[in-house]
Each structure stands twice: as structure tokens, then as C-alpha cells.
Design a protein around this motif. Structure first.
Motif, PDB file in Angstrom:
ATOM      1  N   ASP A   1       0.829  -1.208   0.000  1.00 14.53           N
ATOM      2  CA  ASP A   1       0.000   0.000   0.000  1.00 14.53           C
ATOM      3  C   ASP A   1       0.862   1.256   0.000  1.00 14.53           C
ATOM      4  N   VAL A   2       1.882   1.279   0.834  1.00 16.70           N
ATOM      5  CA  VAL A   2       2.775   2.442   0.890  1.00 16.70           C
ATOM      6  C   VAL A   2       3.551   2.576  -0.417  1.00 16.70           C
ATOM      7  N   PHE A   3       4.070   1.452  -0.933  1.00 22.50           N
ATOM      8  CA  PHE A   3       4.819   1.490  -2.194  1.00 22.50           C
ATOM      9  C   PHE A   3       3.954   2.004  -3.343  1.00 22.50           C
ATOM     10  N   SER A   4       2.670   1.696  -3.308  1.00 21.25           N
ATOM     11  CA  SER A   4       1.785   2.153  -4.390  1.00 21.25           C
ATOM     12  C   SER A   4       1.656   3.678  -4.393  1.00 21.25           C
ATOM     13  N   ARG A   5       1.926   4.285  -3.262  1.00 25.94           N
ATOM     14  CA  ARG A   5       1.806   5.738  -3.153  1.00 25.94           C
ATOM     15  C   ARG A   5       3.132   6.458  -3.367  1.00 25.94           C
ATOM     16  N   ILE A   6       4.222   5.855  -2.894  1.00 23.31           N
ATOM     17  CA  ILE A   6       5.503   6.564  -2.952  1.00 23.31           C
ATOM     18  C   ILE A   6       6.523   5.898  -3.864  1.00 23.31           C
ATOM     19  N   GLY A   7       6.230   4.687  -4.306  1.00 18.14           N
ATOM     20  CA  GLY A   7       7.175   3.932  -5.114  1.00 18.14           C
ATOM     21  C   GLY A   7       8.049   3.060  -4.235  1.00 18.14           C
ATOM     22  N   PRO A   8       8.731   2.109  -4.844  1.00 14.84           N
ATOM     23  CA  PRO A   8       9.567   1.197  -4.052  1.00 14.84           C
ATOM     24  C   PRO A   8      10.749   1.915  -3.414  1.00 14.84           C
ATOM     25  N   VAL A   9      11.137   1.426  -2.268  1.00 15.13           N
ATOM     26  CA  VAL A   9      12.274   1.972  -1.544  1.00 15.13           C
ATOM     27  C   VAL A   9      13.455   1.039  -1.779  1.00 15.13           C
ATOM     28  N   SER A  10      14.552   1.578  -2.229  1.00 15.87           N
ATOM     29  CA  SER A  10      15.711   0.760  -2.602  1.00 15.87           C
ATOM     30  C   SER A  10      16.698   0.614  -1.447  1.00 15.87           C
ATOM     31  N   PHE A  11      16.357  -0.274  -0.532  1.00 17.19           N
ATOM     32  CA  PHE A  11      17.237  -0.601   0.578  1.00 17.19           C
ATOM     33  C   PHE A  11      17.485  -2.093   0.585  1.00 17.19           C
ATOM     34  N   SER A  12      18.669  -2.477   1.014  1.00 25.95           N
ATOM     35  CA  SER A  12      18.986  -3.897   1.114  1.00 25.95           C
ATOM     36  C   SER A  12      18.126  -4.556   2.180  1.00 25.95           C
ATOM     37  N   SER A  13      17.788  -5.799   1.920  1.00 23.00           N
ATOM     38  CA  SER A  13      17.059  -6.597   2.892  1.00 23.00           C
ATOM     39  C   SER A  13      17.979  -6.896   4.068  1.00 23.00           C
ATOM     40  N   TRP A  14      17.422  -6.883   5.275  1.00 19.15           N
ATOM     41  CA  TRP A  14      18.206  -7.229   6.453  1.00 19.15           C
ATOM     42  C   TRP A  14      18.512  -8.725   6.453  1.00 19.15           C
ATOM     43  N   LYS A  15      17.536  -9.531   6.107  1.00 20.91           N
ATOM     44  CA  LYS A  15      17.680 -10.989   6.112  1.00 20.91           C
ATOM     45  C   LYS A  15      18.504 -11.472   4.923  1.00 20.91           C
ATOM     46  N   PHE A  16      18.308 -10.858   3.771  1.00 16.06           N
ATOM     47  CA  PHE A  16      19.002 -11.233   2.538  1.00 16.06           C
ATOM     48  C   PHE A  16      19.723  -9.994   1.995  1.00 16.06           C
ATOM     49  N   PRO A  17      20.902  -9.665   2.541  1.00 20.99           N
ATOM     50  CA  PRO A  17      21.577  -8.410   2.175  1.00 20.99           C
ATOM     51  C   PRO A  17      21.983  -8.311   0.709  1.00 20.99           C
ATOM     52  N   ASP A  18      21.977  -9.414  -0.013  1.00 14.99           N
ATOM     53  CA  ASP A  18      22.321  -9.368  -1.435  1.00 14.99           C
ATOM     54  C   ASP A  18      21.122  -8.989  -2.306  1.00 14.99           C
ATOM     55  N   LYS A  19      19.956  -8.789  -1.693  1.00 17.69           N
ATOM     56  CA  LYS A  19      18.737  -8.438  -2.430  1.00 17.69           C
ATOM     57  C   LYS A  19      18.146  -7.152  -1.871  1.00 17.69           C
ATOM     58  N   LEU A  20      17.421  -6.438  -2.724  1.00 15.62           N
ATOM     59  CA  LEU A  20      16.673  -5.278  -2.252  1.00 15.62           C
ATOM     60  C   LEU A  20      15.423  -5.759  -1.524  1.00 15.62           C
ATOM     61  N   SER A  21      15.076  -5.081  -0.453  1.00 17.75           N
ATOM     62  CA  SER A  21      13.921  -5.512   0.333  1.00 17.75           C
ATOM     63  C   SER A  21      12.633  -5.484  -0.484  1.00 17.75           C
ATOM     64  N   CYS A  22      12.535  -4.569  -1.436  1.00 16.23           N
ATOM     65  CA  CYS A  22      11.323  -4.479  -2.248  1.00 16.23           C
ATOM     66  C   CYS A  22      11.231  -5.597  -3.282  1.00 16.23           C
ATOM     67  N   ASN A  23      12.334  -6.337  -3.486  1.00 14.32           N
ATOM     68  CA  ASN A  23      12.345  -7.407  -4.479  1.00 14.32           C
ATOM     69  C   ASN A  23      12.203  -8.801  -3.890  1.00 14.32           C
ATOM     70  N   LEU A  24      11.974  -8.907  -2.585  1.00 14.89           N
ATOM     71  CA  LEU A  24      11.810 -10.226  -1.977  1.00 14.89           C
ATOM     72  C   LEU A  24      10.499 -10.846  -2.425  1.00 14.89           C
ATOM     73  N   ASP A  25      10.537 -12.102  -2.779  1.00 11.98           N
ATOM     74  CA  ASP A  25       9.333 -12.837  -3.177  1.00 11.98           C
ATOM     75  C   ASP A  25       8.726 -13.458  -1.921  1.00 11.98           C
ATOM     76  N   MET A  26       7.833 -12.716  -1.278  1.00 16.32           N
ATOM     77  CA  MET A  26       7.269 -13.166  -0.010  1.00 16.32           C
ATOM     78  C   MET A  26       6.415 -14.420  -0.175  1.00 16.32           C
ATOM     79  N   VAL A  27       5.744 -14.580  -1.297  1.00 13.04           N
ATOM     80  CA  VAL A  27       4.938 -15.780  -1.523  1.00 13.04           C
ATOM     81  C   VAL A  27       5.835 -17.018  -1.520  1.00 13.04           C
ATOM     82  N   ALA A  28       6.948 -16.942  -2.217  1.00 17.24           N
ATOM     83  CA  ALA A  28       7.881 -18.069  -2.262  1.00 17.24           C
ATOM     84  C   ALA A  28       8.482 -18.336  -0.883  1.00 17.24           C
TER      85      ALA A  28
END
Length: 83
Positions: A27-54
């Protein structure tokens, strides 16, 4: 506290919490766009690119698999922090 680690109800509640958190994030991303920060759990990926369903499919409760369920519980807690 350790007696709760890996319990089915705990894992289900964490999964529901992650779904709710992800919904709020989308919901927030739909208003402001994705935030480009590294994931804490997966530092090699951007947090906005995590496939939560998988990730939710991968870390689910499995009857009779105590070690895996404990691992899933910890990973789901870490994903809550990551979100």
C-alpha cells in the motif's frame, strides 16, 4: 519460551503477520514507489524485491519435522524484522 519454538500456531500467526505487513508495505509502495534498501535478512537483495509468496511457501509448518519447524519459526521472525 523455547517450548513455543516451532509450534504450528506460532508459525501460522507469524505467517499471518507477514501477510499483513506485506499488504501495508505494498500500500505504501503504491503511493511513494519502491524503496531501494537492502534486505536485512538477505543483504544481497533489495527488500522491495523479496518474493514473499515463495518465502512463505518455503518456510511453513511440516508435521513431524521438529528441527525444520524450529528453523522456519526463526526465519519467519527474521522476516518480520526485515519487513
Amino acid at each position: 519460551m523455547s517450548q513455543l519454538l516451532g509450534r504450528h500456531d506460532c508459525i501460522e500467526n507469524l505467517r499471518k503477520d507477514l501477510v499483513d505487513l506485506q499488504g501495508a508495505i505494498v500500500d505504501v509502495f503504491s503511493r511513494i514507489g519502491p524503496v531501494s534498501f537492502s534486505s536485512w535478512k538477505f543483504p544481497d537483495k533489495l527488500s522491495c524485491n523479496l518474493d514473499m509468496v515463495a518465502l512463505l511457501d518455503q518456510y511453513d509448518f511440516v508435521e513431524g519435522e521438529v528441527s525444520f519447524n524450529q528453523h522456519s519459526h526463526i526465519v519467519l521472525l527474521e522476516l518480520v524484522i526485515d519487513r
